[in-house]
Design a protein around this motif. Sequence first.
Motif, PDB file in Angstrom:
ATOM      1  N   THR A 190      -2.177   4.265  -3.366  1.00  0.00           N
ATOM      2  CA  THR A 190      -3.089   3.143  -3.586  1.00  0.00           C
ATOM      3  C   THR A 190      -4.542   3.603  -3.559  1.00  0.00           C
ATOM      4  O   THR A 190      -5.338   3.231  -4.408  1.00  0.00           O
ATOM      5  CB  THR A 190      -2.856   2.060  -2.514  1.00  0.00           C
ATOM      6  OG1 THR A 190      -1.474   1.686  -2.543  1.00  0.00           O
ATOM      7  CG2 THR A 190      -3.708   0.843  -2.775  1.00  0.00           C
ATOM      8  N   ASP A 191      -4.901   4.390  -2.568  1.00  0.00           N
ATOM      9  CA  ASP A 191      -6.253   4.940  -2.460  1.00  0.00           C
ATOM     10  C   ASP A 191      -6.121   6.451  -2.427  1.00  0.00           C
ATOM     11  O   ASP A 191      -5.770   7.026  -1.410  1.00  0.00           O
ATOM     12  CB  ASP A 191      -6.944   4.424  -1.185  1.00  0.00           C
ATOM     13  CG  ASP A 191      -8.361   4.930  -1.035  1.00  0.00           C
ATOM     14  OD1 ASP A 191      -8.867   5.598  -1.964  1.00  0.00           O
ATOM     15  OD2 ASP A 191      -8.968   4.668   0.011  1.00  0.00           O
ATOM     16  N   ALA A 241      -8.391   8.743  -2.577  1.00  0.00           N
ATOM     17  CA  ALA A 241      -9.619   9.451  -2.205  1.00  0.00           C
ATOM     18  C   ALA A 241      -9.396  10.354  -0.997  1.00  0.00           C
ATOM     19  O   ALA A 241      -8.698   9.993  -0.056  1.00  0.00           O
ATOM     20  CB  ALA A 241     -10.726   8.445  -1.899  1.00  0.00           C
ATOM     21  N   TYR A 247       0.599   5.113   0.857  1.00  0.00           N
ATOM     22  CA  TYR A 247      -0.266   6.056   1.547  1.00  0.00           C
ATOM     23  C   TYR A 247      -0.029   7.485   1.055  1.00  0.00           C
ATOM     24  O   TYR A 247       1.072   7.823   0.629  1.00  0.00           O
ATOM     25  CB  TYR A 247      -0.031   6.005   3.062  1.00  0.00           C
ATOM     26  CG  TYR A 247      -0.470   4.705   3.675  1.00  0.00           C
ATOM     27  CD1 TYR A 247      -1.814   4.451   3.925  1.00  0.00           C
ATOM     28  CD2 TYR A 247       0.445   3.716   3.996  1.00  0.00           C
ATOM     29  CE1 TYR A 247      -2.233   3.265   4.491  1.00  0.00           C
ATOM     30  CE2 TYR A 247       0.046   2.520   4.563  1.00  0.00           C
ATOM     31  CZ  TYR A 247      -1.297   2.301   4.806  1.00  0.00           C
ATOM     32  OH  TYR A 247      -1.709   1.116   5.350  1.00  0.00           O
ATOM     33  N   ARG A 263       0.854  -1.196   0.000  1.00  0.00           N
ATOM     34  CA  ARG A 263       0.000   0.000   0.000  1.00  0.00           C
ATOM     35  C   ARG A 263       0.883   1.238   0.000  1.00  0.00           C
ATOM     36  O   ARG A 263       1.850   1.313   0.749  1.00  0.00           O
ATOM     37  CB  ARG A 263      -0.912   0.026   1.220  1.00  0.00           C
ATOM     38  CG  ARG A 263      -1.962  -1.060   1.201  1.00  0.00           C
ATOM     39  CD  ARG A 263      -2.991  -0.888   2.291  1.00  0.00           C
ATOM     40  NE  ARG A 263      -3.626   0.413   2.324  1.00  0.00           N
ATOM     41  CZ  ARG A 263      -4.693   0.762   1.589  1.00  0.00           C
ATOM     42  NH1 ARG A 263      -5.206  -0.100   0.749  1.00  0.00           N
ATOM     43  NH2 ARG A 263      -5.226   1.951   1.705  1.00  0.00           N
ATOM     44  N   LYS A 322      -8.542   9.224   2.845  1.00  0.00           N
ATOM     45  CA  LYS A 322      -9.340   8.086   3.303  1.00  0.00           C
ATOM     46  C   LYS A 322      -8.521   6.809   3.458  1.00  0.00           C
ATOM     47  O   LYS A 322      -9.035   5.802   3.915  1.00  0.00           O
ATOM     48  CB  LYS A 322     -10.473   7.812   2.312  1.00  0.00           C
ATOM     49  CG  LYS A 322     -11.565   8.836   2.338  1.00  0.00           C
ATOM     50  CD  LYS A 322     -12.588   8.512   1.277  1.00  0.00           C
ATOM     51  CE  LYS A 322     -13.971   8.550   1.816  1.00  0.00           C
ATOM     52  NZ  LYS A 322     -14.969   8.235   0.799  1.00  0.00           N
ATOM     53  N   ASP A 323      -7.238   6.841   3.095  1.00  0.00           N
ATOM     54  CA  ASP A 323      -6.431   5.619   3.105  1.00  0.00           C
ATOM     55  C   ASP A 323      -5.921   5.227   4.484  1.00  0.00           C
ATOM     56  O   ASP A 323      -5.313   4.178   4.647  1.00  0.00           O
ATOM     57  CB  ASP A 323      -5.256   5.748   2.140  1.00  0.00           C
ATOM     58  CG  ASP A 323      -4.279   6.854   2.513  1.00  0.00           C
ATOM     59  OD1 ASP A 323      -4.483   7.514   3.552  1.00  0.00           O
ATOM     60  OD2 ASP A 323      -3.329   7.075   1.750  1.00  0.00           O
TER      61      ASP A 323
END
Length: 150
Positions: free
Chosen positions: A88-89, A91, A35, A33, A127-128
């Motif tokens: 990875t995320d 958002a 971040y 992941r 949001k990660d």
Amino acid sequence: MKKSSVIIVIITFVLSVVLVGIFGMKMISYNTRVYIHTITPTAVTTSANISGVKLTAGSEKDSYILVLPYFEDLVVRIDYEIDPADATDGAVELTVPDPADREVVGTDGLNLLAKRQGSARLRYRAKDGGGAEITVTLYLIDPDDYYSSM
């Protein structure tokens, strides 16, 4: 087995171990992941096409100040960049943590809906789960005061 055959097998084995050690692939875990480290605001867009809008850095780390004239049904969007861009995320969520501030401004996704004149603290948080966030203090003032100060 001849002595030369054994020596060739040993040399081949040693060379293969050395070549794989030098040119082999780096091992990474399967579920890596990435971040978000920082969120940086880049632009402010309004439904009233207000010119000269500037987002200034606040006195605290990762805080910003935005002053806008209040108009009825004003919609504001603060665009941002994330670092690293390949997170990875990617958002980011927008919240208005204080209930008193929700009387000044509402949210619709990442859009801000102005309700009345006043000030509100906005929180943009990744949001990660990495903990990256910024705080924007929004001041909605009388249009006459806004344009007279320019």
